[in-house]
Write a protein that holds these residues in place. Structure first.
Motif, PDB file in Angstrom:
ATOM      1  N   MET A  75       0.835  -1.183   0.000  1.00 31.35           N
ATOM      2  CA  MET A  75       0.000   0.000   0.000  1.00 31.35           C
ATOM      3  C   MET A  75       0.870   1.233   0.000  1.00 31.35           C
ATOM      4  N   PRO A  76       0.617   2.189  -0.901  1.00 32.17           N
ATOM      5  CA  PRO A  76       1.377   3.432  -0.859  1.00 32.17           C
ATOM      6  C   PRO A  76       1.071   4.175   0.439  1.00 32.17           C
ATOM      7  N   VAL A  77       2.098   4.641   1.075  1.00 32.71           N
ATOM      8  CA  VAL A  77       1.933   5.383   2.313  1.00 32.71           C
ATOM      9  C   VAL A  77       2.723   6.673   2.188  1.00 32.71           C
ATOM     10  N   PRO A  78       2.092   7.833   2.460  1.00 34.55           N
ATOM     11  CA  PRO A  78       2.850   9.078   2.407  1.00 34.55           C
ATOM     12  C   PRO A  78       4.060   8.996   3.330  1.00 34.55           C
ATOM     13  N   ALA A  79       5.190   9.529   2.871  1.00 36.36           N
ATOM     14  CA  ALA A  79       6.402   9.502   3.679  1.00 36.36           C
ATOM     15  C   ALA A  79       6.153  10.206   5.007  1.00 36.36           C
ATOM     16  N   SER A  80       5.436  11.298   4.964  1.00 31.63           N
ATOM     17  CA  SER A  80       5.067  12.022   6.169  1.00 31.63           C
ATOM     18  C   SER A  80       3.932  12.965   5.812  1.00 31.63           C
ATOM     19  N   LEU A  81       2.916  12.991   6.628  1.00 31.68           N
ATOM     20  CA  LEU A  81       1.784  13.864   6.355  1.00 31.68           C
ATOM     21  C   LEU A  81       2.236  15.319   6.257  1.00 31.68           C
ATOM     22  N   GLU A  82       3.191  15.698   7.087  1.00 29.35           N
ATOM     23  CA  GLU A  82       3.671  17.072   7.073  1.00 29.35           C
ATOM     24  C   GLU A  82       4.374  17.417   5.759  1.00 29.35           C
ATOM     25  N   GLU A  83       4.924  16.412   5.102  1.00 29.97           N
ATOM     26  CA  GLU A  83       5.676  16.659   3.876  1.00 29.97           C
ATOM     27  C   GLU A  83       4.789  16.723   2.639  1.00 29.97           C
ATOM     28  N   ARG A  84       3.519  16.338   2.766  1.00 31.35           N
ATOM     29  CA  ARG A  84       2.653  16.342   1.600  1.00 31.35           C
ATOM     30  C   ARG A  84       2.320  17.779   1.202  1.00 31.35           C
ATOM     31  N   ALA A 102      -6.547   3.292  -4.019  1.00 32.02           N
ATOM     32  CA  ALA A 102      -7.834   3.983  -3.892  1.00 32.02           C
ATOM     33  C   ALA A 102      -7.982   4.598  -2.503  1.00 32.02           C
ATOM     34  N   ALA A 103      -7.534   3.893  -1.479  1.00 30.92           N
ATOM     35  CA  ALA A 103      -7.594   4.431  -0.111  1.00 30.92           C
ATOM     36  C   ALA A 103      -6.691   5.650   0.026  1.00 30.92           C
ATOM     37  N   TRP A 104      -5.509   5.579  -0.568  1.00 33.56           N
ATOM     38  CA  TRP A 104      -4.592   6.720  -0.541  1.00 33.56           C
ATOM     39  C   TRP A 104      -5.205   7.888  -1.301  1.00 33.56           C
ATOM     40  N   LEU A 105      -5.790   7.613  -2.467  1.00 37.53           N
ATOM     41  CA  LEU A 105      -6.437   8.668  -3.250  1.00 37.53           C
ATOM     42  C   LEU A 105      -7.560   9.313  -2.441  1.00 37.53           C
ATOM     43  N   ALA A 106      -8.325   8.525  -1.709  1.00 37.52           N
ATOM     44  CA  ALA A 106      -9.393   9.070  -0.866  1.00 37.52           C
ATOM     45  C   ALA A 106      -8.830  10.037   0.172  1.00 37.52           C
ATOM     46  N   GLU A 107      -7.691   9.686   0.772  1.00 40.61           N
ATOM     47  CA  GLU A 107      -7.035  10.582   1.734  1.00 40.61           C
ATOM     48  C   GLU A 107      -6.607  11.881   1.057  1.00 40.61           C
ATOM     49  N   GLU A 108      -6.063  11.760  -0.137  1.00 41.73           N
ATOM     50  CA  GLU A 108      -5.630  12.949  -0.872  1.00 41.73           C
ATOM     51  C   GLU A 108      -6.825  13.857  -1.187  1.00 41.73           C
ATOM     52  N   LEU A 109      -7.941  13.258  -1.593  1.00 46.10           N
ATOM     53  CA  LEU A 109      -9.138  14.043  -1.899  1.00 46.10           C
ATOM     54  C   LEU A 109      -9.653  14.752  -0.654  1.00 46.10           C
ATOM     55  N   ASP A 110      -9.566  14.087   0.493  1.00 50.33           N
ATOM     56  CA  ASP A 110     -10.036  14.676   1.748  1.00 50.33           C
ATOM     57  C   ASP A 110      -9.240  15.912   2.137  1.00 50.33           C
ATOM     58  N   ARG A 111      -7.978  15.959   1.776  1.00 50.68           N
ATOM     59  CA  ARG A 111      -7.145  17.101   2.178  1.00 50.68           C
ATOM     60  C   ARG A 111      -7.023  18.170   1.099  1.00 50.68           C
ATOM     61  N   ALA A 112      -7.596  17.930  -0.065  1.00 52.89           N
ATOM     62  CA  ALA A 112      -7.465  18.858  -1.195  1.00 52.89           C
ATOM     63  C   ALA A 112      -8.281  20.132  -0.999  1.00 52.89           C
ATOM     64  N   ALA A 113      -7.763  21.210  -1.560  1.00 53.87           N
ATOM     65  CA  ALA A 113      -8.553  22.432  -1.712  1.00 53.87           C
ATOM     66  C   ALA A 113      -9.403  22.212  -2.958  1.00 53.87           C
ATOM     67  N   VAL A 114     -10.705  22.321  -2.824  1.00 50.82           N
ATOM     68  CA  VAL A 114     -11.620  22.063  -3.934  1.00 50.82           C
ATOM     69  C   VAL A 114     -12.114  23.401  -4.467  1.00 50.82           C
ATOM     70  N   VAL A 115     -11.975  23.577  -5.790  1.00 55.25           N
ATOM     71  CA  VAL A 115     -12.353  24.845  -6.411  1.00 55.25           C
ATOM     72  C   VAL A 115     -13.223  24.596  -7.640  1.00 55.25           C
ATOM     73  N   ALA A 116     -13.953  25.607  -8.028  1.00 58.47           N
ATOM     74  CA  ALA A 116     -14.738  25.541  -9.263  1.00 58.47           C
ATOM     75  C   ALA A 116     -13.780  25.505 -10.445  1.00 58.47           C
ATOM     76  N   PRO A 117     -14.121  24.784 -11.508  1.00 59.50           N
ATOM     77  CA  PRO A 117     -13.222  24.685 -12.665  1.00 59.50           C
ATOM     78  C   PRO A 117     -12.815  26.045 -13.245  1.00 59.50           C
ATOM     79  N   GLU A 118     -13.723  27.009 -13.204  1.00 61.02           N
ATOM     80  CA  GLU A 118     -13.411  28.313 -13.811  1.00 61.02           C
ATOM     81  C   GLU A 118     -12.382  29.130 -13.030  1.00 61.02           C
ATOM     82  N   VAL A 119     -12.097  28.763 -11.788  1.00 62.41           N
ATOM     83  CA  VAL A 119     -11.073  29.474 -11.019  1.00 62.41           C
ATOM     84  C   VAL A 119      -9.851  28.601 -10.738  1.00 62.41           C
TER      85      VAL A 119
END
Length: 152
Positions: free
Chosen positions: A1-10, A40-57
């Motif tokens: 399973m891919p594991v981030p090296a460190s959450l702080e480093e992401r 997929a689990a790692w991707l879910a974590e990434e989505l949870d921490r992402a800044a989500v914006v409208a496509p036009e911005v």
């Protein structure tokens, strides 16, 4: 399973609302028995921490779905070029890479110049740096660079 090296480093990542909806559906539909379940689990974590914006911005130099990207493998120093695609859109030549691969999940949402590191299932360290977003389907990049303009 891919594991981030460190959450702080992401690094911070940005995802357009349209990609977020599709990616959440993919993550949710991935069964635990699927060989890509860990990604997929790692991707879910990434989505949870992402800044989500409208496509036009959306900033023009962000890796989105169907973006074409030049990147460097920070372990081998090899430079690659690929298009980030949904599962089932991959190609045998490796030019279209699924977001459910470790490379695809690592790159989605990054901006030019950003790097990310993670541990492989065997404990090794992987790292990628986005060198350039060559095409982004939300149109701003293609239009500002004189390249083709895609519809959102």
């Amino acid at each position: 399973m891919p594991v981030p090296a460190s959450l702080e480093e992401r690094p911070p990542i940005v995802i357009p609302t349209t990609d977020l909806r599709s990616l959440r559906e993919i993550v949710t539909a991935t069964r635990p028995s699927d060989p890509r379940a860990a990604v997929a689990a790692w991707l879910a974590e990434e989505l949870d921490r992402a800044a989500v914006v409208a496509p036009e911005v959306l900033p023009p130099r962000v890796v989105t779905m169907h973006a074409q990207v030049s990147y460097r493998d920070d372990v081998t120093d090899q430079v690659g070029r690929m298009t980030l695609v949904y599962p089932g859109e991959e190609d045998a030549e490796g030019q279209a890479i699924s977001v459910l691969s470790s490379v695809g999940a690592a790159l989605v949402g990054l901006s030019e110049g950003q790097s990310i590191r993670w541990r492989t299932p065997s404990g090794g360290l992987r790292g990628l740096t986005v060198l350039r977003v060559l095409f982004q389907p939300y149109g701003r990049l293609g239009a500002s660079d004189g390249g083709p303009r895609a519809r959102p």
